[in-house]
Design a protein around this motif. Structure first.
Motif, PDB file in Angstrom:
ATOM      1  N   MET A 116       0.903  -1.313  -0.037  1.00 39.33           N
ATOM      2  CA  MET A 116       0.152   0.048  -0.340  1.00 39.33           C
ATOM      3  C   MET A 116       1.084   1.329   0.276  1.00 39.33           C
TER       4      MET A 116
ATOM      5  N   LEU B 264      -3.635   3.462  -4.664  1.00 40.63           N
ATOM      6  CA  LEU B 264      -3.619   2.692  -3.117  1.00 40.63           C
ATOM      7  C   LEU B 264      -3.779   1.278  -3.129  1.00 40.63           C
TER       8      LEU B 264
ATOM      9  N   GLY C  11      -2.093  -3.005  -2.596  1.00 38.20           N
ATOM     10  CA  GLY C  11      -2.208  -3.803  -1.711  1.00 38.20           C
ATOM     11  C   GLY C  11      -2.359  -4.754  -2.540  1.00 38.20           C
TER      12      GLY C  11
END
Length: 254
Positions: free
Chosen positions: A10, A81, A85
């Protein structure tokens, strides 16, 4: 281990998103401004006036200034982001399951695969368009088909990985990979050929502007995925060393 990789993924996504935002702002936004100027100058009776891809409809109350600054920043960074992840989770799942892949080089291969599977192949069927291109009446259908194309691409990639793993025991590694890639290409060719196409580019729209916009869109995605790969590799380097070489990481235990 997975949690620590997720955190790094992330963070890598955040850094890559900032870089991708800079590219979109410097390279992409001037092209959108040119397209909007053409859209405003074109007579409304000459065809389709609005396109959904870069700009929100005016009746939503979102100003162009917000779209090209805060809106663009939030959209790109949030997406990057999330992709960072997911990237980390996929990497954690694949570690030790993908043949003899080098754990330190695998992030680069994984990011390249993600770029091709999630963006490049679906975009070949439904490429991004600047303002002044796209029929508002087909907006929902085009959006649904684009995301369905992404889903099919991901499923086809999983099938290709499974084909490669199953064949790896009976043939050379290079040939099993080729068979997996071929299976992916066949699935996407069949599905892509069965999906409807949309020819909505006005005759008066400059071909160079359309080409530059699509290259800029591709560049933003390439920078994002490349940034995720590089940042994740750097952020996870010590962690991977500790996992792969525990005696060197903890010499007192040797």
């Amino acid at each position: 281990m997975t949690g620590r990789l997720l955190y790094r993924g992330m963070l890598a996504g955040l850094l890559a998103g900032l870089l991708a935002f800079g590219v979109a702002k410097v390279i992409g936004e001037p092209l959108i401004e040119r397209a909007i100027a053409l859209e405003d100058a074109a007579p409304h009776s000459h065809g389709v006036e609005h396109s959904h891809e870069p700009a929100a409809p005016a009746d939503e109350g979102v100003s162009r200034e917000v779209q090209r600054t805060l809106g663009l920043f939030v959209a790109i960074v949030t997406y990057s982001l999330a992709m960072g992840g997911i990237f980390a989770l996929v990497y954690a799942f694949c570690m030790g399951r993908i043949g003899k892949a080098n754990p330190k080089m695998f992030p680069v291969l994984l990011a390249l695969s993600a770029f091709v599977i999630i963006y490049l192949v679906p975009a070949l069927k439904y490429p991004p368009n600047p303002p002044a291109i796209g029929n508002p009446e087909t907006f929902q259908e085009r959006t649904q088909l684009f995301f369905l194309m992404i889903l099919v691409s991901v499923v086809a990639a999983l099938i290709a990985v499974n084909v490669t793993r199953r064949l790896s025991g009976s043939m050379r590694h290079g040939r099993s990979i080729s068979a997996g890639v071929l299976s992916y290409a066949i699935i996407m060719a069949v599905v892509g050929g069965s999906f409807p196409s949309f020819s909505e580019v006005p005759d008066h729209f400059p071909a160079d502007l359309l080409w530059d916009f699509r290259l800029a869109s591709m560049g933003v995605q390439a920078v994002m995925w490349g940034g995720i790969a590089v940042a994740f590799s750097l952020l996870s380097d010590r962690l991977l060393d500790a996992v792969l070489n525990p005696k060197q990481a903890n010499p007192k235990r040797a």
